[in-house]
Scaffold this active site. Structure first.
Site, PDB file in Angstrom:
ATOM      1  N   ARG A 149     -10.264   0.372   8.216  1.00 13.69           N
ATOM      2  CA  ARG A 149     -10.061  -0.984   8.399  1.00 13.69           C
ATOM      3  C   ARG A 149     -10.933  -1.948   9.084  1.00 13.69           C
ATOM      4  O   ARG A 149     -10.775  -3.155   9.131  1.00 13.69           O
ATOM      5  CB  ARG A 149      -8.944  -0.883   9.180  1.00 13.69           C
ATOM      6  CG  ARG A 149      -7.583  -1.341   8.614  1.00 13.69           C
ATOM      7  CD  ARG A 149      -6.430  -1.227   9.565  1.00 13.69           C
ATOM      8  NE  ARG A 149      -5.340  -1.941   9.455  1.00 13.69           N
ATOM      9  CZ  ARG A 149      -4.185  -1.212   8.850  1.00 13.69           C
ATOM     10  NH1 ARG A 149      -4.265   0.006   8.493  1.00 13.69           N
ATOM     11  NH2 ARG A 149      -3.123  -1.979   8.744  1.00 13.69           N
TER      12      ARG A 149
ATOM     13  N   ARG B 211      10.792  -1.397  11.895  1.00 14.39           N
ATOM     14  CA  ARG B 211       9.217  -1.252  12.661  1.00 14.39           C
ATOM     15  C   ARG B 211       9.114  -2.328  13.602  1.00 14.39           C
ATOM     16  O   ARG B 211       9.273  -3.536  13.306  1.00 14.39           O
ATOM     17  CB  ARG B 211       8.014  -1.218  11.842  1.00 14.39           C
ATOM     18  CG  ARG B 211       7.587   0.348  11.112  1.00 14.39           C
ATOM     19  CD  ARG B 211       6.520   0.032   9.951  1.00 14.39           C
ATOM     20  NE  ARG B 211       5.453  -0.671  10.169  1.00 14.39           N
ATOM     21  CZ  ARG B 211       4.327  -0.574   9.788  1.00 14.39           C
ATOM     22  NH1 ARG B 211       4.350  -0.273   8.316  1.00 14.39           N
ATOM     23  NH2 ARG B 211       3.313  -1.422  10.065  1.00 14.39           N
TER      24      ARG B 211
ATOM     25  N   ARG C 219      -1.069  -9.567  12.744  1.00 19.12           N
ATOM     26  CA  ARG C 219      -1.788  -8.528  12.024  1.00 19.12           C
ATOM     27  C   ARG C 219      -2.610  -9.130  10.821  1.00 19.12           C
ATOM     28  O   ARG C 219      -3.538  -8.643  10.214  1.00 19.12           O
ATOM     29  CB  ARG C 219      -0.416  -7.609  11.434  1.00 19.12           C
ATOM     30  CG  ARG C 219       0.087  -6.705  12.194  1.00 19.12           C
ATOM     31  CD  ARG C 219       1.346  -6.161  12.084  1.00 19.12           C
ATOM     32  NE  ARG C 219       1.462  -5.409  10.940  1.00 19.12           N
ATOM     33  CZ  ARG C 219       2.551  -5.281  10.267  1.00 19.12           C
ATOM     34  NH1 ARG C 219       3.644  -5.562  10.574  1.00 19.12           N
ATOM     35  NH2 ARG C 219       2.736  -4.326   9.103  1.00 19.12           N
TER      36      ARG C 219
ATOM     37  N   ARG D 243      11.953  -5.194   5.827  1.00 23.67           N
ATOM     38  CA  ARG D 243      11.822  -3.858   5.408  1.00 23.67           C
ATOM     39  C   ARG D 243      12.320  -2.850   6.213  1.00 23.67           C
ATOM     40  O   ARG D 243      12.555  -2.972   7.359  1.00 23.67           O
ATOM     41  CB  ARG D 243      10.039  -3.404   5.692  1.00 23.67           C
ATOM     42  CG  ARG D 243       9.657  -1.998   5.644  1.00 23.67           C
ATOM     43  CD  ARG D 243       8.223  -1.840   5.525  1.00 23.67           C
ATOM     44  NE  ARG D 243       7.503  -2.611   6.719  1.00 23.67           N
ATOM     45  CZ  ARG D 243       6.244  -2.506   6.835  1.00 23.67           C
ATOM     46  NH1 ARG D 243       5.561  -2.022   5.700  1.00 23.67           N
ATOM     47  NH2 ARG D 243       5.561  -2.798   7.768  1.00 23.67           N
TER      48      ARG D 243
ATOM     49  N   LYS E 219       0.854  -1.247   0.076  1.00 28.49           N
ATOM     50  CA  LYS E 219      -0.004   0.013  -0.087  1.00 28.49           C
ATOM     51  C   LYS E 219       0.873   1.075   0.229  1.00 28.49           C
ATOM     52  O   LYS E 219       0.694   2.233  -0.671  1.00 28.49           O
ATOM     53  CB  LYS E 219      -0.885   0.041   1.215  1.00 28.49           C
ATOM     54  CG  LYS E 219      -1.929  -1.094   1.254  1.00 28.49           C
ATOM     55  CD  LYS E 219      -2.986  -1.109   2.447  1.00 28.49           C
ATOM     56  CE  LYS E 219      -2.095  -1.020   3.837  1.00 28.49           C
ATOM     57  NZ  LYS E 219      -1.720  -2.403   4.055  1.00 28.49           N
TER      58      LYS E 219
HETATM   59  P1  G5P Z   1       0.221   0.198   8.723  1.00 30.58           P
HETATM   60  O1  G5P Z   1       1.139   1.148   9.028  1.00 30.58           O
HETATM   61  O2  G5P Z   1      -1.059   0.637   7.875  1.00 30.58           O
HETATM   62  P2  G5P Z   1       0.028  -2.213   7.253  1.00 30.58           P
HETATM   63  O3  G5P Z   1      -0.141  -3.568   8.150  1.00 30.58           O
HETATM   64  O4  G5P Z   1      -1.687  -2.209   6.933  1.00 30.58           O
HETATM   65  O5  G5P Z   1       0.430  -1.235   8.262  1.00 30.58           O
HETATM   66  P3  G5P Z   1       2.216  -1.956   5.878  1.00 30.58           P
HETATM   67  O6  G5P Z   1       3.058  -2.898   7.022  1.00 30.58           O
HETATM   68  O7  G5P Z   1       2.546  -0.514   6.076  1.00 30.58           O
HETATM   69  O8  G5P Z   1       0.680  -2.308   6.274  1.00 30.58           O
HETATM   70  P4  G5P Z   1       2.155  -1.718   3.009  1.00 30.58           P
HETATM   71  O9  G5P Z   1       1.919  -0.235   3.339  1.00 30.58           O
HETATM   72  O10 G5P Z   1       0.942  -2.292   2.503  1.00 30.58           O
HETATM   73  O11 G5P Z   1       2.401  -2.539   4.605  1.00 30.58           O
HETATM   74  O12 G5P Z   1       3.239  -2.318   2.244  1.00 30.58           O
HETATM   75  P5  G5P Z   1       4.652  -1.516   1.857  1.00 30.58           P
HETATM   76  O13 G5P Z   1       5.303  -0.752   3.081  1.00 30.58           O
HETATM   77  O14 G5P Z   1       4.534  -0.567   0.628  1.00 30.58           O
HETATM   78  O15 G5P Z   1       5.441  -2.746   1.389  1.00 30.58           O
HETATM   79  C1  G5P Z   1       5.823  -3.724   2.460  1.00 30.58           C
HETATM   80  C2  G5P Z   1       7.436  -4.089   2.208  1.00 30.58           C
HETATM   81  O16 G5P Z   1       7.771  -4.721   1.096  1.00 30.58           O
HETATM   82  C3  G5P Z   1       8.507  -2.954   1.907  1.00 30.58           C
HETATM   83  O17 G5P Z   1       9.612  -3.189   2.441  1.00 30.58           O
HETATM   84  C4  G5P Z   1       8.427  -2.679   0.388  1.00 30.58           C
HETATM   85  O18 G5P Z   1       9.568  -2.074   0.085  1.00 30.58           O
HETATM   86  C5  G5P Z   1       8.450  -4.099  -0.116  1.00 30.58           C
HETATM   87  N1  G5P Z   1       7.914  -4.530  -1.123  1.00 30.58           N
HETATM   88  C6  G5P Z   1       6.818  -3.731  -1.820  1.00 30.58           C
HETATM   89  N2  G5P Z   1       6.417  -4.471  -2.868  1.00 30.58           N
HETATM   90  C7  G5P Z   1       7.640  -5.553  -3.203  1.00 30.58           C
HETATM   91  C8  G5P Z   1       7.676  -6.729  -4.195  1.00 30.58           C
HETATM   92  O19 G5P Z   1       6.994  -6.564  -5.262  1.00 30.58           O
HETATM   93  N3  G5P Z   1       8.899  -7.429  -3.869  1.00 30.58           N
HETATM   94  C9  G5P Z   1       9.416  -7.497  -2.656  1.00 30.58           C
HETATM   95  N4  G5P Z   1      10.318  -8.188  -2.543  1.00 30.58           N
HETATM   96  N5  G5P Z   1       9.173  -6.486  -1.787  1.00 30.58           N
HETATM   97  C10 G5P Z   1       8.314  -5.475  -2.094  1.00 30.58           C
HETATM   98  O20 G5P Z   1      -0.595  -0.066  10.224  1.00 30.58           O
HETATM   99  C11 G5P Z   1       0.117  -0.506  11.276  1.00 30.58           C
HETATM  100  C12 G5P Z   1      -0.536  -0.639  12.531  1.00 30.58           C
HETATM  101  O21 G5P Z   1      -1.216   0.443  12.901  1.00 30.58           O
HETATM  102  C13 G5P Z   1      -2.596   0.322  13.378  1.00 30.58           C
HETATM  103  C14 G5P Z   1      -2.623  -0.988  13.421  1.00 30.58           C
HETATM  104  O22 G5P Z   1      -2.512  -1.775  14.724  1.00 30.58           O
HETATM  105  C15 G5P Z   1      -1.788  -1.916  12.333  1.00 30.58           C
HETATM  106  O23 G5P Z   1      -1.510  -2.857  12.453  1.00 30.58           O
HETATM  107  N6  G5P Z   1      -3.695   0.859  12.410  1.00 30.58           N
HETATM  108  C16 G5P Z   1      -4.935   1.027  12.691  1.00 30.58           C
HETATM  109  N7  G5P Z   1      -5.720   0.501  13.769  1.00 30.58           N
HETATM  110  C17 G5P Z   1      -7.041   0.695  13.589  1.00 30.58           C
HETATM  111  N8  G5P Z   1      -7.621   1.242  12.548  1.00 30.58           N
HETATM  112  C18 G5P Z   1      -7.026   1.766  11.465  1.00 30.58           C
HETATM  113  N9  G5P Z   1      -7.328   2.197  10.645  1.00 30.58           N
HETATM  114  C19 G5P Z   1      -5.642   1.561  11.116  1.00 30.58           C
HETATM  115  N10 G5P Z   1      -4.522   2.143  10.675  1.00 30.58           N
HETATM  116  C20 G5P Z   1      -3.383   1.590  11.308  1.00 30.58           C
HETATM  117 MG    MG Z   2       2.053   0.862   5.002  1.00 25.89          MG
END
Ligand code: G5P
Ligand code: MG
Length: 225
Positions: A93, A160, A171, A127, A19
């Site tokens: 979410r 993180r 998660r 990451r 995302k």
């Molecule tokens: P976050 O911060 O929203 P998540 O768990 O939804 O966290 P996250 O971890 O931020 O999602 P993302 O944004 O979907 O992941 O993914 P990203 O960061 O772009 O990519 C992940 C990794 O993969 C990176 O290192 C990237 O470089 C790599 N990557 C990307 N594409 C590729 C690929 O093609 N290949 C490879 N090898 N690598 C790749 O929320 C965190 C916490 O906050 C709370 C919750 O507690 C949650 O757990 N929270 C909420 N709680 C309630 N309601 C809400 N609305 C909330 N929002 C947040």
């Molecule tokens: Mg994110």
């Protein structure tokens, strides 16, 4: 003042589905303002506010923040972005959060990144992030130019606290039980667009082509795929 032709989008997907990575590309190509709920929560935690401490304990256990707390925070920020086109990342979410968002604005489109859980687990443990900007790196996929340092500011990168294998499992469970129903909510409203794959670079051209048709040309920042 009512501003016409604004475009409001949500990006959804399991933790680590890309995302944040896809959001940066969308912002760059289409000029949408990116608001990430996770980045906003981590900024609160860094500021060591009382609310931040409560948030930290939820996040570190891989649980969601209570709906009323996160909804208040996000809806307040959206009020400051009334004149802008935006992309919400990580909110809503739960169905309750989606309903509270609907109470103030109707979203134009919901981009759903459908990436298998096995792919995700590997990604998250490698990451690295620049906390204050939300820029994300991965040691294999998009490493920083200088190992351990942010490309733009040169500041040190961190991992993180919720990227440990145990917390990632929690998660993913929270996503399955609480967030998956939100997809059905938006599907029934006819605004859900799902993009399936295991590599961001292969998903991205499809997302780009989809948005290029949806977003008024006058707003597009002119970036390519
Ligand atoms: P976050 O911060 O929203 P998540 O768990 O939804 O966290 P996250 O971890 O931020 O999602 P993302 O944004 O979907 O992941 O993914 P990203 O960061 O772009 O990519 C992940 C990794 O993969 C990176 O290192 C990237 O470089 C790599 N990557 C990307 N594409 C590729 C690929 O093609 N290949 C490879 N090898 N690598 C790749 O929320 C965190 C916490 O906050 C709370 C919750 O507690 C949650 O757990 N929270 C909420 N709680 C309630 N309601 C809400 N609305 C909330 N929002 C947040
Ligand atoms: Mg994110």
């Amino acid at each position: 003042m009512l501003v016409r032709n604004l475009f409001r989008a949500v990006i959804m997907g399991p933790p680590g589905s890309g995302k944040g990575t896809v959001s940066s590309r969308i912002s760059e190509s289409f000029g949408l303002q990116h608001l990430s709920s996770g980045d906003m929560l981590r900024a609160n935690i860094k500021a060591k506010s009382e609310l931040g401490l409560l948030m930290k304990s939820c996040i570190d256990q891989g649980q969601l923040i209570p709906d009323d707390v996160i909804s208040r925070l996000i809806l307040a920020s959206l009020r400051d972005m009334e004149q802008s086109s935006w992309l919400l990342d990580g909110f809503p979410r739960t169905v309750a959060q989606a309903e509270s968002l609907d109470g103030v604005i109707t979203v134009d489109t919901v981009i759903n990144l459908d990436v298998p859980f096995e792919t995700i687990k590997e990604r998250l443990t490698s990451r690295w992030v620049h906390l204050s900007s939300g820029r994300v790196y991965n040691v294999d996929f998009n490493p920083p130019k200088i190992p351990g340092l942010d490309d733009v500011t040169g500041e040190p990168l961190t991992q993180r606290d919720d990227d440990t294998p145990e917390t990632v499992t929690c998660r993913l469970k929270a996503y399955e039980t609480q967030t998956r129903p939100v997809l059905e909510y938006y599907r029934s409203k006819g605004v859900l667009a799902t993009f399936t794959g295991t590599e961001t670079n292969k998903i991205w051209p499809h997302v780009h082509a989809f948005l290029a048709k949806k977003i008024p040309r006058t707003q597009q920042a002119g970036g390519g795929v």
